[in-house]
Design an enzyme around this catalytic site. Sequence first.
Site, PDB file in Angstrom:
ATOM      1  N   GLU A  19      17.985 -15.860  18.621  1.00 29.44           N
ATOM      2  CA  GLU A  19      18.728 -15.105  17.816  1.00 29.44           C
ATOM      3  C   GLU A  19      18.399 -13.690  18.035  1.00 29.44           C
ATOM      4  O   GLU A  19      16.972 -13.243  17.705  1.00 29.44           O
ATOM      5  CB  GLU A  19      18.588 -15.565  16.445  1.00 29.44           C
ATOM      6  CG  GLU A  19      19.787 -14.881  15.414  1.00 29.44           C
ATOM      7  CD  GLU A  19      19.634 -15.172  13.946  1.00 29.44           C
ATOM      8  OE1 GLU A  19      19.539 -16.398  13.942  1.00 29.44           O
ATOM      9  OE2 GLU A  19      20.033 -14.332  13.256  1.00 29.44           O
TER      10      GLU A  19
ATOM     11  N   CYS B 137      19.532  -8.681  11.047  1.00 27.48           N
ATOM     12  CA  CYS B 137      20.180  -8.868  12.269  1.00 27.48           C
ATOM     13  C   CYS B 137      21.393  -8.626  12.157  1.00 27.48           C
ATOM     14  O   CYS B 137      22.357  -8.332  12.850  1.00 27.48           O
ATOM     15  CB  CYS B 137      19.769 -10.238  13.123  1.00 27.48           C
ATOM     16  SG  CYS B 137      19.735 -11.455  11.865  1.00 27.48           S
TER      17      CYS B 137
ATOM     18  N   GLU C 230      21.354  -1.207  18.116  1.00 28.57           N
ATOM     19  CA  GLU C 230      21.045  -1.656  16.807  1.00 28.57           C
ATOM     20  C   GLU C 230      19.723  -0.704  16.380  1.00 28.57           C
ATOM     21  O   GLU C 230      18.805  -0.550  16.880  1.00 28.57           O
ATOM     22  CB  GLU C 230      20.218  -3.135  16.971  1.00 28.57           C
ATOM     23  CG  GLU C 230      19.746  -3.618  15.807  1.00 28.57           C
ATOM     24  CD  GLU C 230      19.149  -5.077  15.930  1.00 28.57           C
ATOM     25  OE1 GLU C 230      18.449  -5.198  16.938  1.00 28.57           O
ATOM     26  OE2 GLU C 230      19.631  -5.825  15.274  1.00 28.57           O
TER      27      GLU C 230
ATOM     28  N   LYS D 251       4.401 -19.020  15.693  1.00 29.50           N
ATOM     29  CA  LYS D 251       3.868 -17.656  15.696  1.00 29.50           C
ATOM     30  C   LYS D 251       4.731 -16.555  15.069  1.00 29.50           C
ATOM     31  O   LYS D 251       5.611 -15.982  15.362  1.00 29.50           O
ATOM     32  CB  LYS D 251       3.807 -17.185  17.332  1.00 29.50           C
ATOM     33  CG  LYS D 251       2.552 -16.579  17.809  1.00 29.50           C
ATOM     34  CD  LYS D 251       2.529 -14.980  17.084  1.00 29.50           C
ATOM     35  CE  LYS D 251       3.560 -13.998  17.647  1.00 29.50           C
ATOM     36  NZ  LYS D 251       3.627 -12.919  16.947  1.00 29.50           N
TER      37      LYS D 251
HETATM   38  O1  TXE Z   1      10.563  -6.817  17.552  1.00 31.17           O
HETATM   39  P1  TXE Z   1      10.008  -8.065  18.548  1.00 31.17           P
HETATM   40  P2  TXE Z   1       9.882  -5.767  16.989  1.00 31.17           P
HETATM   41  C1  TXE Z   1      15.054  -5.768  16.819  1.00 31.17           C
HETATM   42  C2  TXE Z   1      15.231  -4.327  15.666  1.00 31.17           C
HETATM   43  C3  TXE Z   1      13.819  -3.747  15.954  1.00 31.17           C
HETATM   44  C4  TXE Z   1      13.334  -4.084  17.248  1.00 31.17           C
HETATM   45  C5  TXE Z   1      11.859  -3.888  17.570  1.00 31.17           C
HETATM   46  O2  TXE Z   1      16.199  -3.559  16.579  1.00 31.17           O
HETATM   47  O3  TXE Z   1      13.937  -2.198  15.948  1.00 31.17           O
HETATM   48  O4  TXE Z   1      13.770  -5.488  17.282  1.00 31.17           O
HETATM   49  O5  TXE Z   1      11.113  -4.900  16.532  1.00 31.17           O
HETATM   50  C6  TXE Z   1       7.053 -11.268  19.004  1.00 31.17           C
HETATM   51  N1  TXE Z   1       6.329 -12.677  23.958  1.00 31.17           N
HETATM   52  N2  TXE Z   1      14.715  -6.840  15.731  1.00 31.17           N
HETATM   53  O6  TXE Z   1       9.157  -4.785  18.089  1.00 31.17           O
HETATM   54  O7  TXE Z   1       8.999  -7.421  19.285  1.00 31.17           O
HETATM   55  C7  TXE Z   1       6.427 -10.334  17.767  1.00 31.17           C
HETATM   56  O8  TXE Z   1       5.161 -10.778  17.670  1.00 31.17           O
HETATM   57  C8  TXE Z   1       6.567 -13.654  22.884  1.00 31.17           C
HETATM   58  C9  TXE Z   1      15.979  -7.541  15.695  1.00 31.17           C
HETATM   59  O9  TXE Z   1       9.068  -6.163  15.877  1.00 31.17           O
HETATM   60  O10 TXE Z   1      10.972  -8.720  19.195  1.00 31.17           O
HETATM   61  C10 TXE Z   1       7.266 -11.229  16.550  1.00 31.17           C
HETATM   62  O11 TXE Z   1       6.784 -12.316  16.160  1.00 31.17           O
HETATM   63  N3  TXE Z   1       6.588 -12.811  21.558  1.00 31.17           N
HETATM   64  C11 TXE Z   1      15.402  -8.925  15.109  1.00 31.17           C
HETATM   65  C12 TXE Z   1       8.595 -11.480  17.245  1.00 31.17           C
HETATM   66  O12 TXE Z   1       8.413 -11.568  18.620  1.00 31.17           O
HETATM   67  C13 TXE Z   1       6.706 -11.543  21.622  1.00 31.17           C
HETATM   68  C14 TXE Z   1      14.363  -8.779  14.130  1.00 31.17           C
HETATM   69  C15 TXE Z   1       9.745 -10.439  17.108  1.00 31.17           C
HETATM   70  O13 TXE Z   1       9.206  -9.087  17.797  1.00 31.17           O
HETATM   71  C16 TXE Z   1       6.475 -10.834  22.428  1.00 31.17           C
HETATM   72  C17 TXE Z   1      13.120  -8.207  14.624  1.00 31.17           C
HETATM   73  C18 TXE Z   1       6.339 -11.304  23.961  1.00 31.17           C
HETATM   74  N4  TXE Z   1       5.906 -10.753  24.885  1.00 31.17           N
HETATM   75  C19 TXE Z   1      13.524  -7.106  15.265  1.00 31.17           C
HETATM   76  N5  TXE Z   1       6.540  -9.485  22.025  1.00 31.17           N
HETATM   77  C20 TXE Z   1      16.974  -9.576  14.337  1.00 31.17           C
HETATM   78  N6  TXE Z   1      18.030  -9.334  15.177  1.00 31.17           N
HETATM   79  O14 TXE Z   1      16.615 -10.261  13.634  1.00 31.17           O
HETATM   80  C21 TXE Z   1       6.626  -9.570  20.845  1.00 31.17           C
HETATM   81  N7  TXE Z   1       6.830 -10.834  20.338  1.00 31.17           N
END
Ligand code: TXE
Length: 499
Positions: free
Chosen positions: A263, A297, A395, A188
């Site tokens: 991660e 990250c 972050e 996904k």
């Molecule tokens: O991340 P999300 P977002 C951090 C970074 C950023 C913040 C928000 O600080 O500002 O997260 O980003 C899926 N059940 N990082 O909102 O929501 C979503 O569709 C299952 C750090 O985009 O965590 C996507 O595929 N899945 C990080 C994935 O989770 C769910 C990289 C990541 O989205 C879900 C990205 C749920 N309830 C963001 N809600 C890194 N450290 O690399 C969302 N998703």
Amino acid sequence: MSETSTTLPLPDQAREFGFFVDGDYVMAGDRELFERSSPAHDVPVSKIVKCSQDDLNDAVAAARRAFDDRRWSGLPGAQRAAVLLKAAAGIRARAEELAYFETLENGKPISQSRGEVEAAAGIYEYAAGAARALHGDSFNNLGDKLFGLVTREPVGVVGLITPWNFPFFILSERVPFILASGCTIVAKPSEVTSATTLIMAEILKEAGLPDGVYNVVTGSGSTVGQALIEHTDIDMVSFTGSTAVGHKVLAAAQGNFKKLGLELGGKNPQVVFADANLEDAADGVTFGICFNTGQCCVSGSRLIVEKSIAAEFEALLKERFAKVRVGDPLDPETQVGAITTNAQNDTITHYMESGKKSGARLVCGGDVIESEHGQYIQPTLFADVTSDMEIAKDEIFGPVLTMHTFESVDEAISIANDTIYGLAASVWSKNIDKALKASRQIQAGRMWINCTLAGGPELPIGGFKQSGWGRETGIYGVEEYTQIKSTHIELGDRDHWLS
Ligand code: TXE
């Protein structure tokens, strides 16, 4: 902001993708579509299906069948390796298409996307070797009558949730290892960057991957993502994303006690000692916070610099930050592209304002770059930052660096560890005693000495503390998707319990 004559053209229209179940794309039909616009140009570039619970159930059922009938896990490692090697060749054959969609959806520079796609092909090649190297253990020390075997078996159906910052690269740090282990997948991707995960389905099919082994569902995290992590026919979830959603994954996994790989976020220190090569360190620190617009990250987002050289180092950074080529990501000369989402743009803007209000000293940047289309942020440096400030703790996920100072090795280590995260860290010093002491005592899953964001699939990645669980890549990355079985074998006649 720059644009040269070699800038790639924008697509005439958005490309519509189906999701992928049991070896075939399923087009939207009467389902709703999600349209993605390029964050750099505000032009529609792709459309994906908003999958329903039924669509997810179909994908999970296909992955379950493919796992249970052993069409993949039952093959010799050598045959799995052959498919992974063909997949690597397939990635190279479609490299320009993959890089183009990565840049269109994410906003990262095309030169960087090309590099990531090439590196991804290399990961498939490495993982092909791992499929053949995977092995267990034996115990020949149990006496002449008993022999012990420890075998590794694939965990089962893996739900793979990936973020938008490195859509194809993060996918490629996981998929070949999951496949090498013999597991099957329901992926996904992030709703804003799904194209390359879907293109990969075709590449894997053409490489000979049996139907049902790699499936992709698309849509939002809160709907199809949440349904996936709750699904009781999924045996393991590999999640890369925010710590907030990581908590949700943890809660949802309780249903059937899924194995988890997580991660999550990072607030990664860059420790610079006075004896470092300061020119090298300044270049590395600039790269570490500006690469991918700081949306990594492992971005080096906290500079911890020895007080005696702090002023000199600040000046070196200011000079370098001004030279970073921020602009149209379709221009091959661009080094830093657009911020990927409006929400992320707002988040970064919030933290830049927070830094200004908190009393930190703004050395450079601190604002968005005015442009007709897209969202761009100036590389930003805050000095005189204290650890209680929001910008020092959270972050930010943008090109915003906080600067802290220290006077002893122990103080540097203590500031470096003053965070809930433990993903990565860099140390810059020409003194091996200092560099190794710091690298051994800083709590992080990945350390760099006199470099940053370096490496390949040979070394494992993953976090300490609240940055996550488990490891990806390296031989550990395959083992992560296995479970261990102990088998006891009695030799010769049994000594009877009943006489
Ligand atoms: O991340 P999300 P977002 C951090 C970074 C950023 C913040 C928000 O600080 O500002 O997260 O980003 C899926 N059940 N990082 O909102 O929501 C979503 O569709 C299952 C750090 O985009 O965590 C996507 O595929 N899945 C990080 C994935 O989770 C769910 C990289 C990541 O989205 C879900 C990205 C749920 N309830 C963001 N809600 C890194 N450290 O690399 C969302 N998703």
